[in-house]
Design a protein around this motif. Structure first.
Motif, PDB file in Angstrom:
ATOM      1  N   ILE A 128      44.153  36.224  62.569  1.00 22.39           N
ATOM      2  CA  ILE A 128      45.096  36.941  61.718  1.00 22.39           C
ATOM      3  C   ILE A 128      46.504  36.711  62.270  1.00 22.39           C
ATOM      4  N   LYS A 129      47.352  36.090  61.449  1.00 22.19           N
ATOM      5  CA  LYS A 129      48.698  35.734  61.901  1.00 22.19           C
ATOM      6  C   LYS A 129      49.582  36.984  62.012  1.00 22.19           C
ATOM      7  N   PHE A 130      50.366  37.033  63.099  1.00 18.82           N
ATOM      8  CA  PHE A 130      51.333  38.123  63.236  1.00 18.82           C
ATOM      9  C   PHE A 130      52.474  37.679  64.146  1.00 18.82           C
ATOM     10  N   THR A 131      53.563  38.451  64.117  1.00 14.34           N
ATOM     11  CA  THR A 131      54.705  38.212  64.995  1.00 14.34           C
ATOM     12  C   THR A 131      55.025  39.506  65.737  1.00 14.34           C
ATOM     13  N   LYS A 132      55.847  39.404  66.742  1.00 19.53           N
ATOM     14  CA  LYS A 132      56.220  40.582  67.518  1.00 19.53           C
ATOM     15  C   LYS A 132      56.888  41.637  66.643  1.00 19.53           C
ATOM     16  N   ASP A 133      57.652  41.215  65.644  1.00 19.08           N
ATOM     17  CA  ASP A 133      58.365  42.149  64.769  1.00 19.08           C
ATOM     18  C   ASP A 133      57.416  42.987  63.918  1.00 19.08           C
ATOM     19  N   MET A 134      56.163  42.555  63.809  1.00 17.84           N
ATOM     20  CA  MET A 134      55.201  43.265  62.983  1.00 17.84           C
ATOM     21  C   MET A 134      54.512  44.417  63.721  1.00 17.84           C
ATOM     22  N   LEU A 135      54.762  44.545  65.012  1.00 13.77           N
ATOM     23  CA  LEU A 135      54.103  45.589  65.793  1.00 13.77           C
ATOM     24  C   LEU A 135      54.664  46.969  65.441  1.00 13.77           C
ATOM     25  N   ILE A 136      53.799  47.905  65.211  1.00 15.63           N
ATOM     26  CA  ILE A 136      54.198  49.288  64.940  1.00 15.63           C
ATOM     27  C   ILE A 136      54.617  49.946  66.247  1.00 15.63           C
ATOM     28  N   SER A 137      55.766  50.596  66.223  1.00 11.89           N
ATOM     29  CA  SER A 137      56.350  51.189  67.442  1.00 11.89           C
ATOM     30  C   SER A 137      56.569  50.119  68.507  1.00 11.89           C
ATOM     31  N   ASP A 138      56.782  48.866  68.051  1.00  3.98           N
ATOM     32  CA  ASP A 138      57.026  47.730  68.952  1.00  3.98           C
ATOM     33  C   ASP A 138      55.891  47.519  69.950  1.00  3.98           C
ATOM     34  N   ARG A 139      54.675  47.934  69.537  1.00  8.21           N
ATOM     35  CA  ARG A 139      53.584  47.873  70.511  1.00  8.21           C
ATOM     36  C   ARG A 139      52.195  47.700  69.883  1.00  8.21           C
ATOM     37  N   TYR A 140      51.959  48.264  68.708  1.00  2.97           N
ATOM     38  CA  TYR A 140      50.598  48.353  68.186  1.00  2.97           C
ATOM     39  C   TYR A 140      50.402  47.607  66.868  1.00  2.97           C
ATOM     40  N   LEU A 141      49.162  47.182  66.662  1.00  2.00           N
ATOM     41  CA  LEU A 141      48.627  46.862  65.352  1.00  2.00           C
ATOM     42  C   LEU A 141      47.423  47.782  65.150  1.00  2.00           C
ATOM     43  N   TYR A 142      47.224  48.206  63.902  1.00  4.68           N
ATOM     44  CA  TYR A 142      46.109  49.098  63.614  1.00  4.68           C
ATOM     45  C   TYR A 142      45.159  48.437  62.620  1.00  4.68           C
ATOM     46  N   LEU A 143      43.879  48.645  62.845  1.00  2.79           N
ATOM     47  CA  LEU A 143      42.849  48.170  61.933  1.00  2.79           C
ATOM     48  C   LEU A 143      42.003  49.353  61.466  1.00  2.79           C
ATOM     49  N   LYS A 144      41.706  49.352  60.190  1.00  2.00           N
ATOM     50  CA  LYS A 144      40.738  50.297  59.633  1.00  2.00           C
ATOM     51  C   LYS A 144      39.524  49.481  59.214  1.00  2.00           C
ATOM     52  N   VAL A 145      38.392  49.710  59.863  1.00  6.27           N
ATOM     53  CA  VAL A 145      37.230  48.849  59.632  1.00  6.27           C
ATOM     54  C   VAL A 145      36.004  49.680  59.273  1.00  6.27           C
ATOM     55  N   ARG A 146      35.103  49.023  58.572  1.00  2.38           N
ATOM     56  CA  ARG A 146      33.819  49.637  58.237  1.00  2.38           C
ATOM     57  C   ARG A 146      32.739  48.574  58.274  1.00  2.38           C
ATOM     58  N   ARG A 147      31.653  48.888  58.972  1.00  2.00           N
ATOM     59  CA  ARG A 147      30.501  48.005  59.022  1.00  2.00           C
ATOM     60  C   ARG A 147      29.542  48.394  57.915  1.00  2.00           C
ATOM     61  N   ALA A 148      29.282  47.489  56.994  1.00  2.00           N
ATOM     62  CA  ALA A 148      28.392  47.787  55.873  1.00  2.00           C
ATOM     63  C   ALA A 148      26.964  47.327  56.126  1.00  2.00           C
ATOM     64  N   MET A 149      26.808  46.349  57.002  1.00  2.00           N
ATOM     65  CA  MET A 149      25.479  45.793  57.250  1.00  2.00           C
ATOM     66  C   MET A 149      25.183  45.815  58.747  1.00  2.00           C
ATOM     67  N   GLY A 150      24.033  46.342  59.115  1.00  2.00           N
ATOM     68  CA  GLY A 150      23.589  46.278  60.498  1.00  2.00           C
ATOM     69  C   GLY A 150      24.269  47.289  61.399  1.00  2.00           C
ATOM     70  N   LEU A 151      23.776  47.356  62.619  1.00  2.00           N
ATOM     71  CA  LEU A 151      24.297  48.239  63.638  1.00  2.00           C
ATOM     72  C   LEU A 151      25.056  47.419  64.669  1.00  2.00           C
ATOM     73  N   ASP A 152      26.080  47.997  65.248  1.00  2.00           N
ATOM     74  CA  ASP A 152      26.952  47.251  66.149  1.00  2.00           C
ATOM     75  C   ASP A 152      27.370  48.144  67.305  1.00  2.00           C
ATOM     76  N   SER A 153      27.573  47.545  68.483  1.00  2.00           N
ATOM     77  CA  SER A 153      28.046  48.283  69.652  1.00  2.00           C
ATOM     78  C   SER A 153      29.559  48.143  69.760  1.00  2.00           C
ATOM     79  N   ILE A 154      30.268  49.252  69.664  1.00  3.89           N
ATOM     80  CA  ILE A 154      31.724  49.224  69.746  1.00  3.89           C
ATOM     81  C   ILE A 154      32.180  48.703  71.099  1.00  3.89           C
ATOM     82  N   SER A 155      31.414  48.996  72.142  1.00  4.28           N
ATOM     83  CA  SER A 155      31.780  48.560  73.490  1.00  4.28           C
ATOM     84  C   SER A 155      31.797  47.043  73.622  1.00  4.28           C
ATOM     85  N   LYS A 156      31.182  46.333  72.671  1.00  2.60           N
ATOM     86  CA  LYS A 156      31.130  44.874  72.733  1.00  2.60           C
ATOM     87  C   LYS A 156      32.207  44.217  71.867  1.00  2.60           C
TER      88      LYS A 156
END
Length: 270
Positions: A128-156
């Motif tokens: 996913i392409k991004f630049t430094k200017d796109m960072l929220i609060s000059d530090r973060y990017l946020y993702l909202k995700v949902r797994r529809a199939m299967g089980l997954d370990s967040i720690s991985k």
């Protein structure tokens, strides 16, 4: 395709001299919720609710939503040296990226089942392409995700940052290890297709159903194990989608069915 693949091989020595393929691992935290009505503005007010991925012991569930806070604090000196960077991670079924444009938060929806990014490489997920200017609060990017199939370990889960040069190297050139990974896949695919054609020919000549069922069993194995490598989602369904995912994974049932029918008819001929 094989010729272009071999022409794209870059030896390890050349790779080290040009650019490193190893990206920067970016730390992140996760907020788990089942509230579909939360907006990014609501999330920005819940900074203390984010937790380390190692604190999640349970697997992901389709009904839950996971907000991911990707923190580039340690990578800021590196990101400042180049204008374009790529965030690489395994694609989720549904994802929304939140980023800043002129102090305004924008969003981009993508994922395996919607607006799937182009994937030049047959081995690696697109970045996913991004630049430094796109960072929220000059530090973060946020993702909202949902797994529809299967089980997954967040720690991985892992998120890695790559420069534009590294991304070009990864997506358009193959190392010896990459080729060693692909050779068994292509050999297996070739054997499957040859066996399917032979058993189909035997069925046409003999009209014995065990040949037909074994051929369909082999074809099912081919469709189930390697649709991504040969981009079969694009060929048959015009792209990766919930329908194509369900089709190729449902072939597992057909594989077992055709093998059982083959065994039954083969034993009846003895």
């Amino acid at each position: 395709f094989i010729v272009s693949l071999l022409c794209g091989i870059v030896s390890h020595g050349q790779t080290d001299r040009l650019f490193s393929r190893k990206g920067e691992k970016v730390p992140f935290k996760v907020l788990k919720t089942d509230d579909k009505g939360l907006s990014i503005n609501d999330i920005l007010k819940k900074q203390d609710a984010f937790q380390s991925p190692d604190s999640f012991k349970e697997k992901t569930r389709p009904k839950d939503i996971y907000w991911v806070q990707i923190d580039f604090k340690e990578e800021l000196p590196i990101i400042s040296n180049d204008s374009i960077w790529y965030l690489r991670f395994r694609l989720f079924e549904y994802s929304t990226l939140f980023y800043s444009v002129n102090k305004t938060i924008k969003e981009r929806t993508f994922g395996n089942f919607e607006n799937r990014p182009d994937q030049p490489s047959i081995l690696y997920y697109p970045g996913i392409k991004f630049t430094k200017d796109m960072l929220i609060s000059d530090r973060y990017l946020y993702l909202k995700v949902r797994r529809a199939m299967g089980l997954d370990s967040i720690s991985k889960w892992q998120f890695n940052c790559f420069s534009e040069e590294q991304t070009i190297l990864i997506e358009h050139y193959y190392t010896k290890n990459n080729v060693h990974t692909l050779i068994p896949v292509y050999l297996f695919s070739g054997i499957c297709l040859v066996m399917f054609l032979f058993t189909l020919a035997f069925f046409v000549n003999s009209r014995k159903l065990e040949f037909l069922y074994y051929g369909l069993y082999v074809l099912g194995l081919f469709l189930y194990l390697i649709p991504d490598i040969f981009k079969l989602h694009d060929i048959f369904f015009g792209g990766y989608s919930l329908i194509s995912f369900t089709f190729f994974h449902s072939t597992q049932v057909l594989i077992n069915l055709f093998y059982m029918l083959f065994v039954i008819h083969y034993l009846n001929t003895k």
